[in-house]
Design a protein around this motif. Structure first.
Motif, short mmCIF file in Angstrom:
data_model
loop_
_atom_site.label_atom_id
_atom_site.label_comp_id
_atom_site.label_asym_id
_atom_site.label_seq_id
_atom_site.Cartn_x
_atom_site.Cartn_y
_atom_site.Cartn_z
N CYS A 1 0.85 -1.19 0.00
CA CYS A 1 0.00 0.00 0.00
C CYS A 1 0.88 1.24 0.00
CB CYS A 1 -0.94 0.02 1.21
SG CYS A 1 -0.12 0.24 2.81
N LEU A 2 0.25 2.37 -0.14
CA LEU A 2 0.89 3.67 0.02
C LEU A 2 0.24 4.39 1.20
CD1 LEU A 2 1.00 4.94 -3.69
CD2 LEU A 2 2.96 4.22 -2.33
N GLY B 1 -6.81 5.09 -6.70
CA GLY B 1 -6.99 6.43 -6.14
C GLY B 1 -8.41 6.78 -5.77
N THR C 1 -0.03 -0.19 -6.73
CA THR C 1 -0.27 -0.43 -5.32
C THR C 1 -1.70 -0.92 -5.13
OG1 THR C 1 -0.10 0.53 -3.09
CG2 THR C 1 -1.08 1.91 -4.81
N LEU D 1 -4.38 2.88 -0.94
CA LEU D 1 -3.77 4.15 -0.59
C LEU D 1 -4.49 4.68 0.65
CD1 LEU D 1 -2.14 6.82 -1.08
CD2 LEU D 1 -4.04 7.54 -2.57
N VAL E 1 -2.25 7.78 -9.23
CA VAL E 1 -1.84 6.77 -8.26
C VAL E 1 -1.91 5.37 -8.86
CG1 VAL E 1 -2.54 5.64 -6.09
CG2 VAL E 1 -2.36 8.12 -6.20
N ALA F 1 3.58 10.42 -0.54
CA ALA F 1 3.32 9.11 0.07
C ALA F 1 4.58 8.26 0.12
CB ALA F 1 2.24 8.38 -0.71
N THR G 1 5.76 3.96 0.48
CA THR G 1 5.30 2.60 0.26
C THR G 1 5.41 1.79 1.55
OG1 THR G 1 7.51 1.84 -0.42
CG2 THR G 1 6.03 2.64 -2.15
#
Length: 308
Positions: A170-171, A298, A278, A281, A273, A185, A187
């Motif tokens: 994830c971020l 996103g 990922t 977020l 994003v 952000a 990681t």
């Protein structure tokens, strides 16, 4: 709003459904250009709501009481996707229209047995759009449950073994109030599913004196192998650095000294994003002590207080 309109088309008795939700019905184009534009818009809405509804189904199930189910399904004409919440008892269900065209979640309560089909509205008669998935689930539960039945808060997630969820990256970051569409952000390599990450962020927030601004500063200082507030400062023998009260930084210890600066945080538009590969977020709001969960593309799906 139902995905099975043929079961109710001749039995609707609820007069509150006289004003349909926007974007659900075919457009009455009178010429080729208008027809093509309407068809293109329907395709965009179908694709947009499909992605959000399918992504949100699993997370919605985690917010529901035992014996409730959640699944995504298209309407009969395929023009829009619904997130359908079904209680364990009774014949009614909630049909949530996935956000699209700048609107939030819209909620319909249907009962094929009684033939009712009601759209939740405000006191002014407008559609009661809900900004987040958690708000929509809460409103749907309130509409389906008997008034005398106590309804526990749907925001806290029920404690369940995290092993049943696929681990993911994830971020974690924040947006600048001056540039709300720009994300800074870091990681996190594992533990990214909301069922694992939300409780972890709450524990880290508590371990950092409930200071959201200080927490954001510490989180943005490193990329992370994983987050764990019980992590101490003992020197690691792996290629990671232990940060007390936060977790295991994804950086070799040998590179960290007085003359070495960590890599800067990722800065990217929120709309981009999805290019970062990922799964989730998480955007912290230090002013409100909240965290908003976004999909890997996103899209926001829920907002939660850090105070548990």
């Amino acid at each position: 709003m139902s995905s099975q309109p043929s079961q109710r088309s001749e039995h609707r008795t609820d007069t509150r459904h006289e004003a349909p939700l926007p974007s659900h019905h075919p457009f009455g184009a009178t010429d080729c250009a208008a027809g093509c534009a309407a068809s293109s818009q329907r395709h965009r809405i179908a694709a947009e709501t499909r992605e959000v509804a399918i992504t949100s189904a699993g997370f919605a199930a985690d917010l529901l009481p035992p014996h409730w189910t959640a699944h995504a399904a298209p309407t009969a004409d395929g023009s829009v996707y619904l997130l359908i919440l079904t209680p364990g008892t009774g014949t009614g269900r909630a049909e949530l229209v996935a956000p699209h065209a700048g609107r939030g979640w819209a909620i319909g309560i249907t009962d094929p047995v009684t033939g009712t089909d009601t759209v939740l509205r405000t006191t002014d008669g407008d559609v009661a759009y809900q900004a987040t998935l958690a708000d929509a689930v809460r409103a749907a539960r309130a509409a389906l449950q008997p008034p005398a039945q106590p309804m526990p808060d749907s925001t806290p997630l029920r404690p369940v073994p995290t092993g049943r969820y696929i681990d993911s990256n994830c971020l974690i970051g924040v947006t600048d109030p001056r540039y709300p569409h720009i994300v800074r952000a870091r990681t996190v390599g594992s533990g990214g599913h909301p069922h694992a990450m939300l409780p972890t962020l709450r524990r880290i927030w508590a371990a950092n004196s409930h200071d959201s601004r200080a927490l954001v500063t510490r989180l943005l200082a490193h990329d992370w192998h994983y987050l764990d507030p019980t992590t101490g400062t003992r020197t690691s023998v792996t290629d990671h650095r232990r940060i007390a009260g936060i977790g295991l930084a994804d950086s070799p210890d040998a590179r960290h000294n007085a003359d070495t600066e960590p890599e800067p945080a990722c800065v990217v538009p929120l709309t981009a994003v999805g290019e970062l590969d990922t799964a989730w977020l998480y955007l912290l709001d230090p002013a409100e002590d909240t965290v908003t969960v976004h999909t890997g593309d996103g899209d926001p799906i829920s907002r939660h207080p850090l105070q548990h």
